[in-house]
Design a protein around this motif. Structure first.
Motif, PDB file in Angstrom:
ATOM      1  N   LEU A  66       2.007  38.588   1.591  1.00 30.63           N
ATOM      2  CA  LEU A  66       1.172  37.596   1.667  1.00 30.63           C
ATOM      3  C   LEU A  66       0.687  36.920   2.752  1.00 30.63           C
ATOM      4  O   LEU A  66      -0.403  36.796   3.233  1.00 30.63           O
ATOM      5  N   LEU A  67       1.880  36.589   3.455  1.00 34.01           N
ATOM      6  CA  LEU A  67       1.740  35.972   4.700  1.00 34.01           C
ATOM      7  C   LEU A  67       1.014  37.028   5.876  1.00 34.01           C
ATOM      8  O   LEU A  67       0.118  36.661   6.785  1.00 34.01           O
ATOM      9  N   GLY A  68       1.374  38.175   5.698  1.00 40.96           N
ATOM     10  CA  GLY A  68       0.523  39.328   6.675  1.00 40.96           C
ATOM     11  C   GLY A  68      -0.791  39.169   6.303  1.00 40.96           C
ATOM     12  O   GLY A  68      -1.766  39.247   7.206  1.00 40.96           O
ATOM     13  N   THR A 232       6.698  24.786   4.207  1.00 40.42           N
ATOM     14  CA  THR A 232       5.674  25.592   5.173  1.00 40.42           C
ATOM     15  C   THR A 232       4.259  25.865   4.570  1.00 40.42           C
ATOM     16  O   THR A 232       3.475  25.578   5.496  1.00 40.42           O
ATOM     17  N   VAL A 233       4.025  26.100   3.582  1.00 40.23           N
ATOM     18  CA  VAL A 233       2.738  26.063   2.705  1.00 40.23           C
ATOM     19  C   VAL A 233       2.026  24.586   3.225  1.00 40.23           C
ATOM     20  O   VAL A 233       0.675  24.656   3.382  1.00 40.23           O
ATOM     21  N   LEU A 234       2.932  23.757   2.712  1.00 39.82           N
ATOM     22  CA  LEU A 234       2.344  22.387   2.984  1.00 39.82           C
ATOM     23  C   LEU A 234       1.709  21.926   4.685  1.00 39.82           C
ATOM     24  O   LEU A 234       0.724  21.354   4.768  1.00 39.82           O
ATOM     25  N   PHE A 235       2.494  22.450   5.408  1.00 39.82           N
ATOM     26  CA  PHE A 235       2.143  22.460   6.794  1.00 39.82           C
ATOM     27  C   PHE A 235       0.801  23.034   7.275  1.00 39.82           C
ATOM     28  O   PHE A 235      -0.018  22.721   7.705  1.00 39.82           O
ATOM     29  N   ILE A 236       0.643  24.472   6.481  1.00 36.73           N
ATOM     30  CA  ILE A 236      -0.191  25.196   6.773  1.00 36.73           C
ATOM     31  C   ILE A 236      -1.531  24.517   6.123  1.00 36.73           C
ATOM     32  O   ILE A 236      -2.634  24.510   6.567  1.00 36.73           O
ATOM     33  N   TYR A 237      -1.314  24.012   4.772  1.00 34.67           N
ATOM     34  CA  TYR A 237      -2.372  23.706   4.253  1.00 34.67           C
ATOM     35  C   TYR A 237      -2.914  22.179   4.691  1.00 34.67           C
ATOM     36  O   TYR A 237      -4.191  21.971   4.742  1.00 34.67           O
ATOM     37  N   GLY A 238      -1.973  21.443   5.270  1.00 32.64           N
ATOM     38  CA  GLY A 238      -2.240  20.180   5.972  1.00 32.64           C
ATOM     39  C   GLY A 238      -3.217  20.528   7.275  1.00 32.64           C
ATOM     40  O   GLY A 238      -4.115  19.829   7.430  1.00 32.64           O
ATOM     41  N   ALA A 273     -13.810  24.155  15.168  1.00 31.80           N
ATOM     42  CA  ALA A 273     -12.308  23.719  14.483  1.00 31.80           C
ATOM     43  C   ALA A 273     -11.760  24.370  13.345  1.00 31.80           C
ATOM     44  O   ALA A 273     -10.630  24.748  13.514  1.00 31.80           O
ATOM     45  N   VAL A 274     -12.507  24.941  12.701  1.00 28.32           N
ATOM     46  CA  VAL A 274     -11.960  25.710  11.574  1.00 28.32           C
ATOM     47  C   VAL A 274     -11.627  27.012  12.151  1.00 28.32           C
ATOM     48  O   VAL A 274     -10.569  27.790  11.800  1.00 28.32           O
ATOM     49  N   PHE A 275     -12.161  27.500  13.240  1.00 31.18           N
ATOM     50  CA  PHE A 275     -11.927  28.769  13.916  1.00 31.18           C
ATOM     51  C   PHE A 275     -10.476  28.739  14.402  1.00 31.18           C
ATOM     52  O   PHE A 275      -9.625  29.638  14.490  1.00 31.18           O
ATOM     53  N   ILE A 276     -10.243  27.437  15.228  1.00 33.61           N
ATOM     54  CA  ILE A 276      -9.052  27.155  16.024  1.00 33.61           C
ATOM     55  C   ILE A 276      -7.992  27.130  14.993  1.00 33.61           C
ATOM     56  O   ILE A 276      -7.174  27.355  15.380  1.00 33.61           O
ATOM     57  N   ASN A 277      -8.035  26.732  13.637  1.00 29.07           N
ATOM     58  CA  ASN A 277      -7.039  26.797  12.679  1.00 29.07           C
ATOM     59  C   ASN A 277      -6.529  28.097  12.582  1.00 29.07           C
ATOM     60  O   ASN A 277      -5.202  28.223  12.282  1.00 29.07           O
ATOM     61  N   SER A 278      -7.291  28.992  12.552  1.00 29.63           N
ATOM     62  CA  SER A 278      -6.538  30.566  12.574  1.00 29.63           C
ATOM     63  C   SER A 278      -5.714  31.001  13.755  1.00 29.63           C
ATOM     64  O   SER A 278      -4.845  31.700  13.790  1.00 29.63           O
ATOM     65  N   PHE A 279      -5.768  30.056  14.778  1.00 29.86           N
ATOM     66  CA  PHE A 279      -4.966  30.327  15.813  1.00 29.86           C
ATOM     67  C   PHE A 279      -3.534  29.681  15.567  1.00 29.86           C
ATOM     68  O   PHE A 279      -2.732  29.980  15.944  1.00 29.86           O
ATOM     69  N   LEU A 280      -3.843  28.334  15.046  1.00 31.40           N
ATOM     70  CA  LEU A 280      -2.439  27.580  14.809  1.00 31.40           C
ATOM     71  C   LEU A 280      -1.559  28.205  13.657  1.00 31.40           C
ATOM     72  O   LEU A 280      -0.205  28.032  13.660  1.00 31.40           O
ATOM     73  N   VAL A 284       2.700  28.359  13.179  1.00 32.94           N
ATOM     74  CA  VAL A 284       3.752  27.567  11.999  1.00 32.94           C
ATOM     75  C   VAL A 284       4.583  28.774  11.457  1.00 32.94           C
ATOM     76  O   VAL A 284       5.595  28.317  11.174  1.00 32.94           O
ATOM     77  N   TYR A 285       4.113  29.913  11.227  1.00 29.02           N
ATOM     78  CA  TYR A 285       4.977  31.211  10.620  1.00 29.02           C
ATOM     79  C   TYR A 285       6.288  30.859  11.611  1.00 29.02           C
ATOM     80  O   TYR A 285       7.306  31.107  11.119  1.00 29.02           O
ATOM     81  N   CYS A 286       5.945  31.206  13.179  1.00 31.48           N
ATOM     82  CA  CYS A 286       7.309  31.576  13.744  1.00 31.48           C
ATOM     83  C   CYS A 286       7.997  30.181  13.902  1.00 31.48           C
ATOM     84  O   CYS A 286       9.358  30.353  14.050  1.00 31.48           O
ATOM     85  N   TRP A 287       7.383  29.012  13.627  1.00 29.69           N
ATOM     86  CA  TRP A 287       8.129  27.727  13.790  1.00 29.69           C
ATOM     87  C   TRP A 287       9.123  27.451  12.492  1.00 29.69           C
ATOM     88  O   TRP A 287      10.294  26.980  12.576  1.00 29.69           O
TER      89      TRP A 287
END
Length: 303
Positions: A66-68, A232-238, A273-280, A284-287
């Motif tokens: 799912l993360l993939g 982790t999901v909360l971080f991503i959704y935040g 800004a929406v596009f930049i979210n895909s970079f972050l 988060v996964y690696c962190w």
């Protein structure tokens, strides 16, 4: 009739107003630079995560698949959506109506489909963590990799159909993504709250026991892992809310006040800004996920 007064596919006239004001020109240049830079970074980060999951046998589990899939959606943003955004901005600067209309249509459709798929997969990730806690031993039998792939395919088809509907709708179409965002927010919030409730109850039971006679069971480790996954999901959704909220606000303003020059500038910044979210997200996964972090390090060492 001037070229800038012509209709452009399913876009309104405001979308093809080649305004030569300085603020519009500067905005277009800044958007091109930002999206070029983040496009390359987004592709690298997300393709690295995808390659790592594919090469690491221990990560061939539904939760990591799912993360993939989430990384795949983000990779498409960097590979297709951002280059198309830059391309139609260049066409706007050159005042090429035909190129602008074609590229704007491709960017808009691909962008909305990808955004919808990303939110849908993120919702699936949160529900998956809840199922891991509630189904217990039945989880591995019910949640399988083939079923995950079928679910993701259904998400992409649904997002594609939702965007095709836009060709026959006007401003009311924007209510569809707005409602979809709030539905995903509700599901993720509900799943996360339930996960923390289960974890809290389980930890309370553990503290009430004597560890000498009742050592922690394997299920305890699973519960704690699910709690970490939920965080982790909360971080991503935040991050999603931080970067998507300006976009939703701009959509609301456009619905009520139209596509003014101020809205136009704000829209470009909000989309970027929406596009930049895909970079972050891969950051988060690696962190937050030690398994992916170790696997990425191993892949980089081998390469």
């Amino acid at each position: 009739m001037k070229e800038t007064d012509k209709a452009c596919f399913f876009f309104e006239d405001a979308f093809i107003n080649f305004d030569k004001k300085q603020d519009i020109f500067i905005t277009n240049i800044v958007m091109c630079i930002l999206n070029c830079l983040f496009s390359m970074a987004t592709c690298f980060g997300n393709f690295l995560v995808l390659f790592t999951i594919r090469k690491t046998q221990d990560l061939h589990l539904p939760s990591f698949v799912l993360l993939g899939c989430l990384a795949a959606s983000d990779a498409i943003v960097g590979l297709i959506c951002q280059p198309l955004f830059v391309a139609f901005k260049i066409a706007e600067l050159k005042e090429s109506l035909t190129a602008f209309c074609f590229l704007k249509m491709l960017q808009s459709v691909s962008g909305w489909i990808t955004i919808g798929a990303t939110l849908a997969v993120l919702t699936a990730v949160s529900v998956d963590r809840l199922l891991a806690l509630t189904l217990h031993l039945r989880y591995n039998a019910i949640v399988t990799v083939p079923r995950v792939f079928r679910l993701i395919l259904a998400f992409w088809i649904l997002c594609l159909v939702g965007n095709v509907v836009r060709f026959w709708m006007t401003k009311e179409w924007y209510l569809i993504p707005i409602v979809a965002v709030f539905i995903t927010f509700f599901i993720i919030t509900f799943s996360t709250i339930r996960i923390f409730q289960i974890v809290r109850r389980h930890i309370r039971q553990i503290t009430d026991q004597t560890l000498a006679t009742n050592p922690p069971q394997a299920n305890t480790v699973n519960v704690l892992k699910c709690r970490k996954s939920a965080v982790t999901v909360l971080f991503i959704y935040g991050l999603v809310w931080i970067f998507y909220l300006p976009f939703l606000i701009v959509l609301f303003i456009e619905i009520f006040y139209g596509y003014t020059r101020t809205v136009r500038i704000a829209y470009d910044f909000a989309v970027t800004a929406v596009f930049i979210n895909s970079f972050l997200n891969p950051v988060v996964y690696c962190w937050r996920i030690s398994e992916i972090r170790r696997a990425v390090k191993n892949v980089l060492r081998k390469e």
